[in-house]
Design an enzyme around this catalytic site. Structure first.
Site, PDB file in Angstrom:
ATOM      1  N   GLY A  12       0.770  -1.242   0.000  1.00 42.60           N
ATOM      2  CA  GLY A  12       0.000   0.000   0.000  1.00 42.60           C
ATOM      3  C   GLY A  12       0.799   1.290   0.000  1.00 42.60           C
ATOM      4  O   GLY A  12       0.303   2.325   0.438  1.00 42.60           O
ATOM      5  N   SER A  13       2.023   1.251  -0.555  1.00 41.60           N
ATOM      6  CA  SER A  13       2.790   2.508  -0.542  1.00 41.60           C
ATOM      7  C   SER A  13       2.166   3.559  -1.467  1.00 41.60           C
ATOM      8  O   SER A  13       2.214   4.753  -1.176  1.00 41.60           O
ATOM      9  CB  SER A  13       4.257   2.267  -0.898  1.00 41.60           C
ATOM     10  OG  SER A  13       4.411   1.940  -2.256  1.00 41.60           O
ATOM     11  N   ASN A  14       1.551   3.130  -2.558  1.00 39.31           N
ATOM     12  CA  ASN A  14       0.861   4.107  -3.419  1.00 39.31           C
ATOM     13  C   ASN A  14      -0.375   4.666  -2.725  1.00 39.31           C
ATOM     14  O   ASN A  14      -0.691   5.851  -2.867  1.00 39.31           O
ATOM     15  CB  ASN A  14       0.486   3.481  -4.757  1.00 39.31           C
ATOM     16  CG  ASN A  14       1.629   3.555  -5.745  1.00 39.31           C
ATOM     17  OD1 ASN A  14       1.957   4.621  -6.232  1.00 39.31           O
ATOM     18  ND2 ASN A  14       2.278   2.424  -6.006  1.00 39.31           N
ATOM     19  N   ARG A  66     -14.227 -15.363 -10.188  1.00 40.50           N
ATOM     20  CA  ARG A  66     -13.937 -13.956 -10.453  1.00 40.50           C
ATOM     21  C   ARG A  66     -15.196 -13.102 -10.609  1.00 40.50           C
ATOM     22  O   ARG A  66     -15.327 -12.050  -9.984  1.00 40.50           O
ATOM     23  CB  ARG A  66     -13.042 -13.824 -11.688  1.00 40.50           C
ATOM     24  CG  ARG A  66     -12.636 -12.411 -11.983  1.00 40.50           C
ATOM     25  CD  ARG A  66     -11.196 -12.318 -12.444  1.00 40.50           C
ATOM     26  NE  ARG A  66     -10.919 -13.126 -13.606  1.00 40.50           N
ATOM     27  CZ  ARG A  66     -10.898 -12.644 -14.839  1.00 40.50           C
ATOM     28  NH1 ARG A  66     -11.171 -11.393 -15.057  1.00 40.50           N
ATOM     29  NH2 ARG A  66     -10.609 -13.429 -15.836  1.00 40.50           N
ATOM     30  N   ARG A  92      -5.426  -8.006  -9.095  1.00 42.67           N
ATOM     31  CA  ARG A  92      -6.466  -8.855  -9.687  1.00 42.67           C
ATOM     32  C   ARG A  92      -6.868  -8.281 -11.034  1.00 42.67           C
ATOM     33  O   ARG A  92      -6.915  -7.067 -11.208  1.00 42.67           O
ATOM     34  CB  ARG A  92      -7.703  -8.877  -8.784  1.00 42.67           C
ATOM     35  CG  ARG A  92      -7.544  -9.737  -7.573  1.00 42.67           C
ATOM     36  CD  ARG A  92      -8.829  -9.806  -6.796  1.00 42.67           C
ATOM     37  NE  ARG A  92      -9.895 -10.515  -7.493  1.00 42.67           N
ATOM     38  CZ  ARG A  92      -9.990 -11.827  -7.553  1.00 42.67           C
ATOM     39  NH1 ARG A  92      -9.092 -12.583  -6.997  1.00 42.67           N
ATOM     40  NH2 ARG A  92     -10.992 -12.394  -8.188  1.00 42.67           N
ATOM     41  N   ILE A  93      -7.169  -9.193 -11.948  1.00 43.08           N
ATOM     42  CA  ILE A  93      -7.725  -8.754 -13.225  1.00 43.08           C
ATOM     43  C   ILE A  93      -9.212  -8.534 -12.991  1.00 43.08           C
ATOM     44  O   ILE A  93      -9.869  -9.354 -12.345  1.00 43.08           O
ATOM     45  CB  ILE A  93      -7.471  -9.818 -14.306  1.00 43.08           C
ATOM     46  CG1 ILE A  93      -5.966  -9.905 -14.551  1.00 43.08           C
ATOM     47  CG2 ILE A  93      -8.229  -9.484 -15.585  1.00 43.08           C
ATOM     48  CD1 ILE A  93      -5.547 -11.068 -15.406  1.00 43.08           C
ATOM     49  N   HIS A 110       1.003   1.461 -13.401  1.00 46.62           N
ATOM     50  CA  HIS A 110       1.800   0.311 -13.820  1.00 46.62           C
ATOM     51  C   HIS A 110       3.264   0.743 -13.877  1.00 46.62           C
ATOM     52  O   HIS A 110       3.566   1.799 -14.426  1.00 46.62           O
ATOM     53  CB  HIS A 110       1.313  -0.162 -15.200  1.00 46.62           C
ATOM     54  CG  HIS A 110       1.987  -1.409 -15.664  1.00 46.62           C
ATOM     55  ND1 HIS A 110       1.770  -2.628 -15.047  1.00 46.62           N
ATOM     56  CD2 HIS A 110       2.884  -1.631 -16.649  1.00 46.62           C
ATOM     57  CE1 HIS A 110       2.506  -3.547 -15.662  1.00 46.62           C
ATOM     58  NE2 HIS A 110       3.182  -2.961 -16.633  1.00 46.62           N
ATOM     59  N   LEU A 145      -5.810  -6.534 -20.318  1.00 42.55           N
ATOM     60  CA  LEU A 145      -4.789  -6.461 -19.281  1.00 42.55           C
ATOM     61  C   LEU A 145      -3.823  -5.319 -19.611  1.00 42.55           C
ATOM     62  O   LEU A 145      -3.038  -5.413 -20.553  1.00 42.55           O
ATOM     63  CB  LEU A 145      -4.023  -7.795 -19.187  1.00 42.55           C
ATOM     64  CG  LEU A 145      -2.853  -7.827 -18.204  1.00 42.55           C
ATOM     65  CD1 LEU A 145      -3.322  -7.616 -16.775  1.00 42.55           C
ATOM     66  CD2 LEU A 145      -2.081  -9.124 -18.324  1.00 42.55           C
ATOM     67  N   ASP A 146      -3.928  -4.247 -18.856  1.00 41.09           N
ATOM     68  CA  ASP A 146      -3.061  -3.073 -19.040  1.00 41.09           C
ATOM     69  C   ASP A 146      -3.133  -2.505 -20.466  1.00 41.09           C
ATOM     70  O   ASP A 146      -2.113  -2.152 -21.064  1.00 41.09           O
ATOM     71  CB  ASP A 146      -1.607  -3.409 -18.659  1.00 41.09           C
ATOM     72  CG  ASP A 146      -1.474  -3.749 -17.180  1.00 41.09           C
ATOM     73  OD1 ASP A 146      -2.267  -3.230 -16.379  1.00 41.09           O
ATOM     74  OD2 ASP A 146      -0.587  -4.538 -16.834  1.00 41.09           O
TER      75      ASP A 146
HETATM   76  C1  GAR Z   1       3.446  -0.838  -7.416  1.00 37.69           C
HETATM   77  O1  GAR Z   1       4.769  -0.831  -7.913  1.00 37.69           O
HETATM   78  C2  GAR Z   1       2.441  -0.814  -8.546  1.00 37.69           C
HETATM   79  O2  GAR Z   1       2.812   0.011  -9.614  1.00 37.69           O
HETATM   80  C3  GAR Z   1       2.448  -2.264  -8.946  1.00 37.69           C
HETATM   81  O3  GAR Z   1       2.439  -2.942  -7.736  1.00 37.69           O
HETATM   82  C4  GAR Z   1       3.141  -2.200  -6.753  1.00 37.69           C
HETATM   83  C5  GAR Z   1       2.277  -2.028  -5.529  1.00 37.69           C
HETATM   84  O4  GAR Z   1       2.995  -1.433  -4.481  1.00 37.69           O
HETATM   85  N1  GAR Z   1       1.319  -2.581  -9.784  1.00 37.69           N
HETATM   86  C6  GAR Z   1       1.378  -3.461 -10.801  1.00 37.69           C
HETATM   87  O5  GAR Z   1       2.368  -4.117 -11.059  1.00 37.69           O
HETATM   88  C7  GAR Z   1       0.088  -3.608 -11.596  1.00 37.69           C
HETATM   89  N2  GAR Z   1       0.305  -4.425 -12.750  1.00 37.69           N
HETATM   90  P1  GAR Z   1       2.246  -0.720  -3.298  1.00 37.69           P
HETATM   91  O6  GAR Z   1       1.289  -1.735  -2.678  1.00 37.69           O
HETATM   92  O7  GAR Z   1       3.349  -0.369  -2.330  1.00 37.69           O
HETATM   93  O8  GAR Z   1       1.532   0.500  -3.828  1.00 37.69           O
END
Ligand code: GAR
Length: 198
Positions: A12-14, A66, A92-93, A110, A145-146
């Site tokens: 969860g850093s984002n 899903r 998750r997709i 991403h 996907l993305d």
């Molecule tokens: C982040 O680097 C995000 O960009 C990536 O997962 C990490 C989550 O970190 N997302 C993907 O790869 C999506 N395809 P976080 O939990 O510390 O935010």
């Protein structure tokens, strides 16, 4: 204010960067956190969100189909009336049911150019291929996907990195800045133009 539902599966850093931006950064006055949701009830990010004063909710996706799980999540999220669903390490997709419920209002970040790399392990991919740079991408989520329309891309200089940890450290610093900025930009664009009083 735009109501955000932030979805995560892990650290969860984002999410932390977004909540900080709402509380005292580029999103303050523009957005509020309606809920932080996880498909993993024991995700560390959920506890962090609660400690930061955010409403939280979770449903375990383990062993669920899903489409059924996503229908359940849509119902949970709708109780919080989000304007935007912000994926922040939500691993998750999403099923078509979910995408349609919030069409055009789901964002993802991403850690690579989505034209070059999709799915998991984007930093490993950049590190193993010794790329001189990667591009953090914020995009709208569609049914692929993305594959959704790109809202913003920011380069990360990877020259001189010797470890995967260093690649991730540099990348995440950019992620944390650009996600909030891009969202702020989107919210401002969506707001009706205010006309002065005459
Ligand atoms: C982040 O680097 C995000 O960009 C990536 O997962 C990490 C989550 O970190 N997302 C993907 O790869 C999506 N395809 P976080 O939990 O510390 O935010």
């Amino acid at each position: 204010k735009a109501r955000l539902a932030i979805l995560l599966s892990g650290r969860g850093s984002n999410m932390v960067a977004l909540v900080q931006a709402v509380q005292s950064g580029v999103l303050s006055g523009l957005a509020e956190v309606a809920v932080v949701f996880s498909n993993k009830p024991d995700a560390p990010g959920l506890e962090t969100a609660a400690a930061m004063g955010c409403p939280t909710a979770s449903r375990s996706s383990q062993g669920c189909k899903r489409a059924e799980f996503d229908a359940d999540v849509v119902e949970v999220l709708q109780q919080y009336q989000p304007d935007y669903v912000v994926l922040a390490g939500y691993m998750r997709i999403l099923s078509p049911t979910f995408i349609r419920a919030f069409a055009g209002r789901i964002l993802n970040i991403h850690p690579a150019d989505t034209h070059q790399h999709q799915g998991l392990h984007a930093y490993e991919w950049a590190f193993e291929n010794q790329l001189p740079e990667t591009k953090i991408t914020v995009h709208l989520v569609d049914e692929g996907l993305d594959t959704g329309p790109i809202l913003a891309q920011h380069p990360v200089d990877l020259r001189g990195t010797d470890t995967l940890a260093e690649v991730e450290r540099r990348g995440l610093a950019v992620e944390h800045r650009v996600y909030a900025e891009t969202l702020a930009h989107l919210i401002k664009q969506a707001q009706p133009v205010e006309h002065g009083l005459h």
